[in-house]
Design a protein around this motif. Structure first.
Motif, PDB file in Angstrom:
ATOM      1  N   TRP A 718       0.951  -1.115  -0.049  1.00 49.40           N
ATOM      2  CA  TRP A 718      -0.016   0.046   0.118  1.00 49.40           C
ATOM      3  C   TRP A 718       0.839   1.299  -0.035  1.00 49.40           C
ATOM      4  N   ILE A 719       0.736   2.140  -1.043  1.00 45.36           N
ATOM      5  CA  ILE A 719       1.583   3.247  -1.185  1.00 45.36           C
ATOM      6  C   ILE A 719       0.692   4.520  -1.464  1.00 45.36           C
ATOM      7  N   ASN A 720       1.119   5.697  -0.875  1.00 44.72           N
ATOM      8  CA  ASN A 720       0.181   6.804  -1.293  1.00 44.72           C
ATOM      9  C   ASN A 720       0.459   7.312  -2.646  1.00 44.72           C
ATOM     10  N   PRO A 721      -0.277   7.877  -3.310  1.00 46.96           N
ATOM     11  CA  PRO A 721      -0.117   8.667  -4.562  1.00 46.96           C
ATOM     12  C   PRO A 721       1.174   9.715  -4.494  1.00 46.96           C
ATOM     13  N   GLN A 722       1.045  10.398  -3.365  1.00 48.51           N
ATOM     14  CA  GLN A 722       2.464  11.681  -3.358  1.00 48.51           C
ATOM     15  C   GLN A 722       3.587  10.610  -3.227  1.00 48.51           C
ATOM     16  N   ASP A 723       3.912   9.426  -2.965  1.00 49.85           N
ATOM     17  CA  ASP A 723       4.874   8.612  -2.993  1.00 49.85           C
ATOM     18  C   ASP A 723       5.044   7.702  -4.326  1.00 49.85           C
ATOM     19  N   ALA A 724       3.810   7.382  -4.908  1.00 47.68           N
ATOM     20  CA  ALA A 724       3.951   6.547  -6.075  1.00 47.68           C
ATOM     21  C   ALA A 724       3.937   7.445  -7.481  1.00 47.68           C
ATOM     22  N   ASN A 725       3.527   8.359  -7.533  1.00 48.76           N
ATOM     23  CA  ASN A 725       3.569   9.325  -8.583  1.00 48.76           C
ATOM     24  C   ASN A 725       5.148   9.582  -9.172  1.00 48.76           C
ATOM     25  N   PRO A 726       5.760  10.130  -8.273  1.00 43.95           N
ATOM     26  CA  PRO A 726       7.180  10.481  -8.622  1.00 43.95           C
ATOM     27  C   PRO A 726       7.928   9.440  -8.867  1.00 43.95           C
ATOM     28  N   ARG A 727       7.756   8.227  -8.475  1.00 46.56           N
ATOM     29  CA  ARG A 727       8.252   6.892  -8.789  1.00 46.56           C
ATOM     30  C   ARG A 727       7.507   6.236 -10.078  1.00 46.56           C
ATOM     31  N   GLU A 728       6.679   6.705 -10.529  1.00 48.75           N
ATOM     32  CA  GLU A 728       5.905   6.330 -11.813  1.00 48.75           C
ATOM     33  C   GLU A 728       5.341   4.929 -11.483  1.00 48.75           C
ATOM     34  N   ILE A 729       4.903   4.846 -10.353  1.00 47.36           N
ATOM     35  CA  ILE A 729       4.117   3.692  -9.920  1.00 47.36           C
ATOM     36  C   ILE A 729       2.893   3.730 -10.159  1.00 47.36           C
ATOM     37  N   SER A 730       1.919   2.746 -10.733  1.00 42.98           N
ATOM     38  CA  SER A 730       0.580   2.798 -10.828  1.00 42.98           C
ATOM     39  C   SER A 730      -0.052   1.520 -10.345  1.00 42.98           C
ATOM     40  N   GLU A 731      -1.447   1.587 -10.145  1.00 43.29           N
ATOM     41  CA  GLU A 731      -1.853   0.398  -9.568  1.00 43.29           C
ATOM     42  C   GLU A 731      -1.662  -0.821 -10.452  1.00 43.29           C
ATOM     43  N   GLY A 732      -1.328  -1.824  -9.614  1.00 42.18           N
ATOM     44  CA  GLY A 732      -0.869  -3.265 -10.474  1.00 42.18           C
ATOM     45  C   GLY A 732       0.452  -3.255 -10.760  1.00 42.18           C
ATOM     46  N   ASP A 733       1.275  -2.280 -10.698  1.00 38.25           N
ATOM     47  CA  ASP A 733       2.658  -2.465 -11.062  1.00 38.25           C
ATOM     48  C   ASP A 733       3.461  -3.142 -10.056  1.00 38.25           C
ATOM     49  N   ILE A 734       4.237  -4.271 -10.569  1.00 34.98           N
ATOM     50  CA  ILE A 734       5.283  -4.809  -9.691  1.00 34.98           C
ATOM     51  C   ILE A 734       6.266  -4.056  -9.409  1.00 34.98           C
ATOM     52  N   CYS A 735       6.384  -3.921  -8.140  1.00 36.13           N
ATOM     53  CA  CYS A 735       7.643  -2.911  -7.240  1.00 36.13           C
ATOM     54  C   CYS A 735       8.808  -3.964  -6.668  1.00 36.13           C
ATOM     55  N   ALA A 736       9.963  -3.225  -6.887  1.00 36.71           N
ATOM     56  CA  ALA A 736      10.878  -3.820  -6.122  1.00 36.71           C
ATOM     57  C   ALA A 736      11.041  -2.770  -4.976  1.00 36.71           C
TER      58      ALA A 736
END
Length: 809
Positions: A718-736
């Motif tokens: 679970w990640i807030n949009p303020q942290d996800a957006n600068p990292r170009e992370i969207s719903e369902g993306d696989i993250c490291a």
């Protein structure tokens, strides 16, 4: 010669999945020569029958099952749906209702196996029961002869709560019963779930205080008599689901009109369903908020001085013990900035730490001050932090300062009572352990790595000044705590590679878990649905009951009842009669039930229980510390003073004499401490605070391998949009996700239900990494990321303390 095959867990699981497709779930198979052949089918029955049973994993609910059985196997499971639907029913949650998929999982262990590869490789070959038992007996004797019984350790397992299995009281634990007859074992104290609370809260409330019963805490239902309920890090809707659990009482509290404020870094299921207000907070900073609330209560003359001066030690100079007078060491001095760190704990101070605006803290403090009946409580997440011990007690200061405890509609600030009645039935008795030395349960890894260096002052060893030896023989029953549920999986792997440290490991379980990959011998156990079982109502606070479970189907392969296996091991030492007392497993069940019925004659006969399955009755709510509040002279606490010790001379002495790790602190008063990898520890490389949360998809790691659940309750960060957006992370993306201790891959859930700067990962997912390769965990197991850093005093788990970086994979 017997034909043997070498199989990894991946190969084992894939092969079993193929057989499940070919022959149908429930008809499991044998391993022979690298191929799988169908096991002998269970004898068919002409008609469907219904078998009473129970969900015995450690969410505490022990909800009731009604297995529908046909042709010798469970075809579907319903729950407690008899009687008046307007009355209490111990109905299983949706997780529990997938039980038939779990009991028939392709991950089931079918045969005894011995390791043929490195620890952690998952390479095993099938052996006979005779070879397994002979090998284990030889290794036990070798350990005793070489090192003594103190070198034997039995890890805590909570996957099979029955009268003859595992139990919180440790009276029903089979391995402990076995090894007590063989000369003893190094014992453990506490648990991964609530070890810090169990080990630390007695310094304030006394050694007889137990957060798992009504000695020190109120039941949830008592909040129906409150006008304000303030909860820190608590979500029964996630962790206490089902009709036999805490969420049932939260429904009644909500419907009673009590105002509910939820303080949590994540808008959890309870916040969205039971809270009038959600106050988001940075993870691990609850003690700072509590201290700022205390500041406002003090400056606005909203504290109950009569209560503080009558029932407490250490609030102000007037109530300090003689050893600490005149040194500005009172709790009030800490809050007002006239002692200790000389920092006044104002709402502005707390705002920087917690992210909660100072104005909002003042409003919350005012609502608390004006509450006629205030119910303050916390979940177990606060104390599961590197500095969770003192932060947990800081929360308890809110009802103490206001005098809101021991009265109707109040609580002590600690977690709600998890068990408020004398159980109707007991468990198989536990003989006295001849070895008197014990360690905190989370310290077993240190005891393997450098046990001879562990003492009372650096590892909280009790019963001796220090350990005589490290752990050489390790037994795990009904648990996945070697790796999956233990902090810093990579460190565990490294330590266990040195076989001169821990020479032999036995895992006795139902599934091929990640922990089993580290065993030297694996033993397959039967599940509750495959045997007669007896258990109480678990952590339910509002009814007392007992369930007699009858076998619904046969255990697959050569899986056997643990009781019978341990009786055979005891027989190798000439101790079978002492272990069994001449009784079979089912005869013990009948004896334990009848002993309970002798004290509760309204219970049905044992023969009647085989048909009716369940006996129960409602209970009144309990008020924590009521007797002490009513008469503190006649009912003193078991603290040295007999009072609530806001200032503890015991802790003050420990702060002076104990070895304290860097980043840790022991304080004699409740305070805010950032802790190891807590507030203020983020760096450019690891800029986010990361914590775990318990998830409705599983209980710890139980049910984690049921694909039907995983499909609808996904393992996501679970990640807030303020942290996800600068990292170009969207719903369902696989993250490291990387921490200083490990790396995982996990799907992203981008949501405003968590605060910026913090990310959260559901607890209990199965670890899935090449430990002899890159060690990147593709299962999303949080403990890959967690550092191993026991808490300062209780030396227990720090499972909510890590810094991390998240990037798009």
């Amino acid at each position: 010669m017997e034909n043997r095959s070498v199989m990894t867990r991946r190969g084992f699981t894939a092969a079993m999945a193929a057989v499940g497709s070919a022959v149908g779930i429930g008809c499991l198979s044998s391993v022979q020569g690298g191929t799988l052949k169908p096991a002998k089918a269970v004898a068919e029955t002409a008609e469907e029958k219904v078998v009473w049973s129970q969900c015995n994993v450690n969410c505490g609910g022990r909800c009731i099952f009604r297995h529908h059985v046909k042709d010798g196997r469970i075809i579907y499971t319903e729950t407690d749906n008899l009687g008046n639907p307007n009355e209490h029913q111990a109905r299983a949650c949706l997780r529990g209702r997938t039980y038939r998929h779990w009991v028939n999982s392709p991950d089931r262990l079918l045969y005894p196996m011995k390791r043929v590869g490195k620890r952690g490789s998952g390479e095993f070959e099938r052996i006979s029961w005779d070879e397994a038992i002979d090998t284990i007996a030889q290794q036990i004797q070798k350990t005793i002869d070489s090192y003594g019984n103190e070198a034997i350790f039995i890890h805590k397992g909570t996957g099979k709560y029955t009268a003859i299995g595992t139990d919180d009281t440790k009276t029903g634990m089979l391995p402990q019963r076995l090894f007590a007859t063989l000369g003893g074992y190094l014992d453990y104290r506490g648990s991964y779930s609530i070890g810090a609370m169990q080990g630390y809260s007695p310094f304030m409330f006394g050694a007889t205080y137990n957060p798992l019963d009504n000695v020190g805490a109120s039941s949830v239902s008592e909040a129906e008599n409150a006008d304000l309920m303030v909860l820190f890090g608590y979500s029964a809707a996630d962790t206490r689901m089902g009709g036999a659990n805490g969420v049932w009482d939260m429904v009644k509290v909500r419907d009673s009109g009590t105002e509910i404020i939820q303080i949590d870094p994540r808008m959890n299921e309870q916040c969205s369903g039971f809270g009038d207000e959600w106050i988001p907070i940075r993870t691990g900073t609850d003690g700072a908020l509590a201290s700022a609330i205390a500041h406002e209560l003090i400056v606005n003359d909203a504290v109950d001085l009569d209560f503080l001066h009558t029932y407490c030690v250490g609030y102000d100079e007037e109530t300090m013990p003689e050893s600490a007078k005149g040194k500005n060491r009172s709790y009030k001095d800490y809050i007002m900035g006239t002692g200790y760190d000389m920092v006044e704990k104002t709402p502005e101070w707390a705002e920087v730490i917690t992210t909660i605006p100072a104005a909002q803290i003042r409003v919350l403090a005012d609502r608390i001050a004006k509450a006629d009946r205030l119910f303050v409580s916390q979940g177990w997440s606060v104390q599961r932090h590197s500095a969770g011990e003192t932060n947990m007690m800081a929360i308890c200061m809110i009802p103490i300062l206001t005098g809101q405890l021991g009265l109707p509609g109040t609580n002590t600030g600690i977690s709600m009572a998890a068990q408020v009645a004398q159980p109707l039935v007991g468990s198989i008795p536990q003989p006295e352990n001849p070895v008197k030395t014990s360690i905190p349960v989370y310290q077993w890894l240190n005891a393997i790595d450098h046990g001879e260096d562990m003492t009372t002052t650096n590892a909280y060893v009790l019963g001796a000044d220090k350990l005589k030896t490290g752990i050489k023989f390790f037994w795990s029953f009904a648990g996945n705590g070697i790796t999956n549920q233990h902090g810093d999986i990579n460190l565990v792997h490294d330590i266990l590679q040195d076989e001169s440290k821990c020479e032999f490991i036995v895992c006795h379980d139902i599934m091929m878990t990640d922990s089993c990959k580290y065993a030297d011998i694996i033993l397959p156990d039967a599940m509750v649905a495959e045997s007669m079982g007896l258990s109480t109502n678990g952590y339910a606070e509002y009814y007392n009951g007992v369930t007699l479970a009858m076998p619904a189907q046969e255990a697959p392969g050569e899986a056997r009842l643990a009781y019978d296996v341990y009786a055979e091991i005891a027989d190798k030492f000439g101790k079978k009669e002492e272990f069994t007392e001449g009784l079979s497993h089912d005869e013990w069940i009948e004896r334990i039930y009848n002993e309970g019925r002798a004290n509760n004659p309204d219970m049905p006969s044992f023969e009647e229980m085989k048909t009716v399955g369940v006996y129960r009755f409602d209970l009144p709510s309990q008020i924590g510390l009521k007797d002490f509040r009513d008469d503190p002279i006649a009912n003193p606490l078991s603290t040295p003073s007999g009072k609530i010790e806001i200032y503890s001379e015991q802790l003050a002495e420990m702060a002076e004499t104990w070895d304290i790790a860097e980043g840790d602190a022991i304080t004699p008063i409740p305070s805010f401490e950032p802790g190891y990898e807590g507030y203020g520890s983020v760096t450019e490389e690891y800029p986010l605070y990361c914590a775990q949360f318990h998830y409705k998809a599983r209980t710890h790691s139980c049910y984690s391998n049921v694909p039907e659940i995983a499909a609808v309750a996904r393992q996501q960060i679970w990640i807030n949009p303020q942290d996800a957006n600068p990292r170009e992370i969207s719903e369902g993306d696989i993250c490291a996700v990387k921490s200083p201790h490990g790396e995982i891959r996990i799907e992203a859930h981008v949501t405003n239900r968590v605060i910026p700067g913090c990310v959260f990962i559901p607890q209990g997912a199965w670890h899935d990494a090449d430990m002899f390769g890159d060690r990147v965990d593709h299962g999303g197991c949080y403990n890959t990321l967690l550092g191993y850093h026991p808490t300062p005093v209780a030396k227990q788990t720090n499972s909510n303390a890590v810094i991390a970086q998240v990037t798009k994979a």
